[in-house]
Design an enzyme around this catalytic site. Structure first.
Site, mmCIF file in Angstrom:
data_model
loop_
_atom_site.group_PDB
_atom_site.id
_atom_site.type_symbol
_atom_site.label_atom_id
_atom_site.label_comp_id
_atom_site.label_asym_id
_atom_site.label_seq_id
_atom_site.Cartn_x
_atom_site.Cartn_y
_atom_site.Cartn_z
ATOM 1 N N LYS A 206 36.757 79.589 93.518
ATOM 2 C CA LYS A 206 36.748 81.001 93.960
ATOM 3 C C LYS A 206 38.147 81.067 94.224
ATOM 4 O O LYS A 206 38.687 82.096 93.698
ATOM 5 C CB LYS A 206 35.774 81.076 95.270
ATOM 6 C CG LYS A 206 35.678 82.539 95.599
ATOM 7 C CD LYS A 206 34.902 82.696 96.850
ATOM 8 C CE LYS A 206 33.148 82.225 96.488
ATOM 9 N NZ LYS A 206 32.569 81.892 97.687
ATOM 10 N N ARG B 17 35.427 82.678 103.242
ATOM 11 C CA ARG B 17 34.484 82.112 102.266
ATOM 12 C C ARG B 17 34.896 80.810 101.618
ATOM 13 O O ARG B 17 35.724 80.326 101.571
ATOM 14 C CB ARG B 17 34.724 83.187 101.259
ATOM 15 C CG ARG B 17 35.036 84.741 101.381
ATOM 16 C CD ARG B 17 35.594 85.345 100.225
ATOM 17 N NE ARG B 17 34.435 85.351 99.172
ATOM 18 C CZ ARG B 17 34.577 86.278 98.048
ATOM 19 N NH1 ARG B 17 36.090 86.664 97.811
ATOM 20 N NH2 ARG B 17 33.893 86.130 97.168
ATOM 21 N N GLY C 252 25.284 79.806 96.467
ATOM 22 C CA GLY C 252 24.509 80.227 97.680
ATOM 23 C C GLY C 252 24.187 78.948 98.599
ATOM 24 O O GLY C 252 23.597 78.959 99.514
ATOM 25 N N MET D 132 26.654 76.970 100.463
ATOM 26 C CA MET D 132 27.435 77.051 101.505
ATOM 27 C C MET D 132 27.980 78.496 102.177
ATOM 28 O O MET D 132 27.102 79.353 101.630
ATOM 29 C CB MET D 132 29.033 76.565 101.218
ATOM 30 C CG MET D 132 28.763 75.147 100.793
ATOM 31 S SD MET D 132 30.375 74.202 100.653
ATOM 32 C CE MET D 132 30.714 74.881 98.990
ATOM 33 N N ARG E 39 34.038 84.256 87.778
ATOM 34 C CA ARG E 39 33.723 82.398 87.519
ATOM 35 C C ARG E 39 32.839 82.641 86.067
ATOM 36 O O ARG E 39 32.197 83.655 85.998
ATOM 37 C CB ARG E 39 33.019 81.928 88.587
ATOM 38 C CG ARG E 39 31.474 82.360 88.799
ATOM 39 C CD ARG E 39 30.774 81.616 89.854
ATOM 40 N NE ARG E 39 29.599 82.402 90.234
ATOM 41 C CZ ARG E 39 29.269 82.535 91.498
ATOM 42 N NH1 ARG E 39 29.733 81.713 92.356
ATOM 43 N NH2 ARG E 39 28.097 83.233 91.792
ATOM 44 N N HIS F 114 8.665 57.954 86.648
ATOM 45 C CA HIS F 114 8.112 57.615 85.496
ATOM 46 C C HIS F 114 7.518 58.622 84.640
ATOM 47 O O HIS F 114 7.792 59.004 83.620
ATOM 48 C CB HIS F 114 6.801 56.444 85.899
ATOM 49 C CG HIS F 114 6.308 56.495 84.618
ATOM 50 N ND1 HIS F 114 4.945 56.890 84.409
ATOM 51 C CD2 HIS F 114 6.433 55.000 83.748
ATOM 52 C CE1 HIS F 114 4.464 56.344 83.251
ATOM 53 N NE2 HIS F 114 5.154 55.341 82.865
ATOM 54 N N SER G 85 19.510 47.133 64.709
ATOM 55 C CA SER G 85 19.099 48.269 65.376
ATOM 56 C C SER G 85 19.082 47.893 66.694
ATOM 57 O O SER G 85 18.231 47.163 67.113
ATOM 58 C CB SER G 85 17.749 49.130 64.903
ATOM 59 O OG SER G 85 17.469 49.938 65.811
ATOM 60 N N CYS H 249 18.257 52.616 68.434
ATOM 61 C CA CYS H 249 16.682 53.274 69.083
ATOM 62 C C CYS H 249 16.586 53.086 70.322
ATOM 63 O O CYS H 249 17.153 52.153 71.034
ATOM 64 C CB CYS H 249 15.835 52.760 68.141
ATOM 65 S SG CYS H 249 15.449 51.001 68.171
ATOM 66 N N TYR I 88 23.981 55.457 62.965
ATOM 67 C CA TYR I 88 23.130 56.260 63.254
ATOM 68 C C TYR I 88 22.624 56.296 64.700
ATOM 69 O O TYR I 88 22.828 55.023 65.306
ATOM 70 C CB TYR I 88 21.963 56.526 62.272
ATOM 71 C CG TYR I 88 20.985 55.414 62.142
ATOM 72 C CD1 TYR I 88 20.039 55.267 63.170
ATOM 73 C CD2 TYR I 88 21.397 54.195 61.412
ATOM 74 C CE1 TYR I 88 19.308 54.157 63.297
ATOM 75 C CE2 TYR I 88 20.439 53.026 61.530
ATOM 76 C CZ TYR I 88 19.287 52.961 62.546
ATOM 77 O OH TYR I 88 18.759 51.788 62.402
HETATM 78 P P1 ADP Z 1 29.096 82.971 97.632
HETATM 79 O O1 ADP Z 1 29.891 81.958 97.456
HETATM 80 O O2 ADP Z 1 27.660 82.443 98.101
HETATM 81 O O3 ADP Z 1 28.929 83.888 96.238
HETATM 82 P P2 ADP Z 1 31.025 84.626 98.732
HETATM 83 O O4 ADP Z 1 32.070 83.973 99.483
HETATM 84 O O5 ADP Z 1 31.264 85.148 97.331
HETATM 85 O O6 ADP Z 1 29.947 83.733 98.772
HETATM 86 O O7 ADP Z 1 30.577 85.933 99.673
HETATM 87 C C1 ADP Z 1 29.389 86.510 99.793
HETATM 88 C C2 ADP Z 1 29.832 88.069 99.589
HETATM 89 O O8 ADP Z 1 30.386 88.717 100.416
HETATM 90 C C3 ADP Z 1 30.521 88.600 98.233
HETATM 91 O O9 ADP Z 1 29.462 88.413 97.144
HETATM 92 C C4 ADP Z 1 30.845 89.919 98.643
HETATM 93 O O10 ADP Z 1 29.984 90.778 98.456
HETATM 94 C C5 ADP Z 1 30.963 89.555 100.102
HETATM 95 N N1 ADP Z 1 32.704 89.437 100.558
HETATM 96 C C6 ADP Z 1 32.997 88.358 100.614
HETATM 97 N N2 ADP Z 1 34.282 88.569 100.781
HETATM 98 C C7 ADP Z 1 34.745 89.770 101.166
HETATM 99 C C8 ADP Z 1 35.572 90.614 101.447
HETATM 100 N N3 ADP Z 1 36.708 90.207 101.649
HETATM 101 N N4 ADP Z 1 35.472 92.097 101.340
HETATM 102 C C9 ADP Z 1 34.210 92.448 100.936
HETATM 103 N N5 ADP Z 1 33.235 91.841 100.877
HETATM 104 C C10 ADP Z 1 33.201 90.528 100.773
HETATM 105 MG MG MG Z 2 29.974 85.087 95.674
#
Ligand code: ADP
Ligand code: MG
Ligand code: MG
Length: 898
Positions: free
Chosen positions: A26, A96, A105, A107, A363, A481, A791, A858, A878
């Site tokens: 990110k 973030r 989702g 963290m 990403r 298994h 083989s 094989c 092969y």
């Molecule tokens: P994840 O890694 O789970 O995608 P993010 O860090 O992207 O989490 O945060 C989730 C959401 O929070 C983002 O999709 C965005 O909508 C909102 N968000 C994060 N930082 C900001 C910011 N600086 N301003 C506005 N919205 C934010």
């Molecule tokens: Mg995000």
């Protein structure tokens, strides 16, 4: 001094996209978007090294971090013209997470940090919007209480009574009371009231006050994100995705932009192409007057991004294209710039604050198999990437999705979900449930479609697993298994389905509230691990109808050097494999040909025979059957090489008999039952897998080798006469000494001479061996003096190199993997350091003597991409794998050249 903090903003950035290891995905991409001149709220990234430091130093930060962070906050303040904690003009930030590899989702994120009772009036004054400010505040309180005060400090809530759920419940109740339908109906008075109730609830439940100090909020949030690296969810995800825990996460502190300032504000997510189909259409969702995860959380039905991608469900709601055409235009420009820059499909997050667009994330987007193929081929045709890159873009395992029948998406949507487990074998399946392997076989034989449900499976269940459409287990993981077997067969399978409780006695199973009885219909989607009641419609797979698949495979075939063969025992499997692109059979086992009801009596008679002539006549009873088997498979393959392995299984498997069976046998061969019992107990082995099997059978009972080679060679002669040229390769199993090889080879060559004389037909055949014992590798130069091909039977070679029994490894492998004593299951992916060394040695020794020696592999590993790379690096000719893995192997073999 070490740099722990990387600033980005105002079109400049300290970092860039290639610094993912240090800045996380990110942070690196936020920096890169600044370089690309895209609108990104300013902020800074705290490096993954700080996370490592945090965990190595007793959860403390490096000394310089505070100063560096403060300096960066100063820069944000300058760009934004606001101050963090300033009461007149407060700056708010988000905190973030962001690991090297995206963990969606897993963290935590905290928004609106910096709002306190002291900064609220200033922000209201500045924005003239007290509803917005209190909405932001209630969100901060909810997220902070959850992420920082509860989760990060490991206050384990009881199920469903976490602080977040409690606060959400309070809000829901208030909405119900006021008869509101959505969050946006809440007025500023409602929100003012709610934040006070929230704060009281927090102090009652968590015994702590919600912090009213911006700096405390900031550092509490930063710590909490680092803590979340080791949260249960993240740890589990890492284990499944094989992400090392040492990597750590970065933390991004970024100026907030607000999508919740009214109807001219919004938040959204989008993909530069459709991640489900691969279509090159801008695809996404947005919500006005919303913040953060509202779109994903399903609080309101999100709006479609544009007119072109509207569906039945969204056709009546307004798209961004219509609602804010200028913004939409800007966003489409960004879409094109991002794709040109990253040359891949991007998954983006954006926010619109009062008519102004801000980019919050980009990403490489996750995609399913069909989409991955389409995008790769399309992008190559568009000139965005070259063919080689296109080939690299598709994970060979993803092809699997295209090779199995799938559930019809529409009927799946309507179906009732009753359980979820791990998606061990992709594709869809419909069947009646049964609880034992025997029942599965029985029902299957009378023409029913069944799904076998077991606590977990063992090798004893194989027959039932084979008969079943699909397998569902309550226990076990992706290497259990059941999972292994199903994958090998390309069978739909779900394992580790904790939701199901089996009562074998009552022949019923409960899944959540549903109780199902033997014979009830269920449907499984093995691609995503979902189980439904009743019958859901299936659509057959035919990958060749997929234009881009055909193109991609054509490119793969142009590049790859390794040939791809298949393991197939029947003409039907062989035909399937040819369809998938197999160029020969690398392993045709002959065991099942003996276990067939109509033939097993003869083989038992042979084993128990008292003298040579009796034995000879017993075996010769099998000749016509075997010849038919080989005719079928050789005919199907035509000129393509077919490696046929002579009989291999342990002797005892033929003579493990019940009292009744002994009685029948006694009658059939005219012996006394007690005599037979004595013979059987004489033949008893303590360790059959290392006992009388492989070429040891043919050495003790040369009649078998004689009969089998005669069957193969006569079949070949007949077909040749009929104008079908064939290339049989006769393979002697489990050779450990070259003398064993010579012994068996002599028999085969003698038979060949006889057949030639009798039929007067000439055709090509070769004699070689399966290399599956360490001693064979060590003495490969001796064996190669006579053998025409090797083989590698890497299943047995792995067993005998490690001294692990593949059937028993389940009892200790999980510990070995958990404690990193092994990095992976050596039966799934080749152990390069050990088994691989033996293979390299054998190749060198063998080719040293006979440069023409044909060499293949094989066994499970022949279809494993990492092992295929190894085979290519070691000069094999092969790889051979199960029919359903042939396309995977073709692509992996191409990737091995890149
Ligand atoms: P994840 O890694 O789970 O995608 P993010 O860090 O992207 O989490 O945060 C989730 C959401 O929070 C983002 O999709 C965005 O909508 C909102 N968000 C994060 N930082 C900001 C910011 N600086 N301003 C506005 N919205 C934010
Ligand atoms: Mg995000
Ligand atoms: Mg073997």
């Amino acid at each position: 001094m070490k740099n722990y903090v990387y600033f980005f903003g105002g079109g400049k950035a300290d970092g860039s996209a290639d610094m993912k290891n240090l800045l996380g995905g990110k942070g690196a991409n936020l920096a890169e978007m600044n370089h690309l001149g895209m609108p990104v709220p300013p902020g800074f990234t705290i490096t993954t090294e700080v996370c490592q430091h945090y965990y190595n130093c007793n959860q403390n930060f490096p000394d310089e971090l505070g100063t560096q962070a403060n300096k960066a906050i100063g820069k944000i303040e300058e760009i934004m013209g606001a101050g963090f904690g300033n009461t007149d003009n407060p700056l708010l930030v988000s905190i973030r997470s962001g690991a090297r590899q995206s963990m969606p989702g897993m963290m935590e994120t905290v928004l609106n940090v910096g709002l306190t009772t002291h900064t609220i009036p200033g922000l209201i004054h500045k924005t003239n919007n007290d509803r917005f400010v209190y909405d932001a505040y209630r969100r901060l309180i909810m997220m902070y209480a959850d992420v920082v005060m509860e989760k990060a400090s490991r206050k384990e809530p009881e199920e469903d009574s976490g602080i977040r759920q409690r606060l959400e419940k309070i809000m829901e109740e208030h909405k119900t009371e006021k008869q509101y339908t959505t969050d946006t109906d809440l007025t500023s008075d409602d929100l003012k009231m709610l934040v006070n109730v929230f704060k009281k609830e927090i102090s009652d439940v968590l015994g702590e006050e919600f912090p009213d100090n911006p700096t405390e909020q900031l550092w509490g949030g930063i710590k909490a994100v680092f803590q979340s690296w080791n949260g249960t969810r993240a740890v589990n995800y890492r284990r499944i995705e094989n992400i090392p825990s040492e990597w750590g996460t970065a933390v991004n502190v970024q100026s907030m932009v607000f999508g919740n300032m009214g109807e001219d504000s919004a938040t959204g997510v989008a993909f530069t192409r459709n991640p489900a189909t691969g279509e090159s259409k801008f695809f996404g969702e947005w919500l006005s007057n919303a913040q953060g995860e509202d779109v994903v959380a399903g609080i309101r039905t999100p709006n479609p991004l544009n007119e072109d991608t509207k569906t039945k469900d969204t056709k009546n709601i307004i798209s961004l294209e219509m609602a804010m055409p200028n913004i939409y235009k800007k966003l489409t420009d960004i879409r094109i710039n991002l794709e040109n820059h990253y040359t891949d499909m991007q998954d983006i997050e954006f926010t619109i604050q009062k008519g102004r667009l801000w980019m919050l994330q980009t990403r490489a987007g996750k995609r399913n198999g069909a989409a991955a193929i389409k995008m790769a081929v399309d992008m190559a045709s568009e000139g965005l990437i070259n063919k080689r890159t296109a080939l690299k873009r598709v994970n060979p395992e993803q092809l699997d999705e295209l090779l199995h029948p799938m559930l019809d998406l529409k009927s799946e949507k309507r179906a009732t979900l009753i359980a979820k487990g791990l998606p061990a074998g992709p594709g869809g399946a419909v069947g009646k449930i049964v609880f034992t392997a025997d029942d599965a076989e029985l029902w299957h034989n009378r023409g029913e479609k069944v799904i076998l449900i077991r606590e977990e499976t063992s090798p004893e269940d194989i027959h039932g697993m084979h008969a079943a459409e699909a397998i569902l287990t309550a226990k076990g993981g992706m290497t259990s298994h059941a999972a292994l077997v199903a994958r090998g067969w390309g069978k739909c399978c779900i394992v580790g389905c904790g939701d199901i409780h089996i009562n074998t006695k009552k022949r019923e199973v409960s899944m959540g509230k549903t109780i199902l009885k033997e014979g009830d219909w269920i449907t499984m989607n093995g691609t995503i691990g979902k189980v439904y009641t009743g019958k859901v419609e299936l659509i057959p797979s035919d990958p060749d109808t997929h234009v881009e698949y055909r193109t991609l495979m054509k490119w793969a075939d142009e590049i790859r050097q390794l040939k791809i063969r298949t393991n197939a025992d029947t003409p039907k499997d062989a035909a399937q494999a040819i369809n998938f692109g197999a160029e020969g059979i690398g392993l045709c086992r002959t065991e099942h040909m003996f276990f067939d009801e109509s033939r097993i009596m003869a083989i038992r008679k042979m084993i128990l025979a008292e003298n040579k002539s009796e034995r000879q006549s017993a075996v010769m009873e099998l000749l016509p059957f075997q010849k038919e088997d080989f005719r079928g498979i050789l005919k199907e393959m035509g000129e393509k090489p077919v490696t046929i392995r002579l009989l291999d299984p342990p002797l005892h498997e033929f003579i493990t008999l019940t009292e009744d069976q002994i009685g029948d046998l006694a009658e059939h061969i005219g012996q006394n039952p007690s005599n037979i019992k004595k013979r059987i107990s004489n033949l008893h082995e303590l360790n059959p897998m290392l006992g009388h099997r492989g070429c040891r059978l043919g050495i003790a009972y040369p009649e078998i080798t004689q009969m089998q080679s005669r069957a193969i060679l006569e079949a070949a002669a007949e077909l040749t006469k009929e104008g079908i040229s064939v290339s049989p390769e006769i393979m002697i199993p489990l050779v450990g000494t070259f003398t064993e090889f010579l012994d068996q080879e002599a028999i085969i060559r003698k038979v060949a001479k006889e057949v030639l004389k009798e039929t007067k037909v000439e055709f090509n055949y070769t004699v070689g061996t399966m290399i599956e014992l360490p001693r064979a590798c060590l003495t490969a130069d001796e064996i190669a003096e006579s053998a025409e091909f090797f083989s590698f039977g890497t299943n047995d070679l792995t067993q005998t190199t490690y001294g692990f029994s593949r059937d028993d490894i389940g009892s200790f492998l999980p510990d070995y993997l958990d404690r990193k004593i092994l990095s992976h299951d050596p039966f799934q992916s080749l152990d390069v350091a050990g088994v691989g060394k033996l293979i390299s040695m054998a190749v060198k020794l063998g080719r040293g003597v006979n440069p023409e020696l044909k060499i293949g592999i094989c066994g499970e590993h022949g279809g494993d991409p990492a092992s295929i790379q190894f085979c290519k690096d070691n000069g094999l000719d092969y790889v051979s794998c199960s029919p359903f893995r042939v396309p995977i192997a073709r692509l992996a073999a191409a990737q091995a050249e890149l």
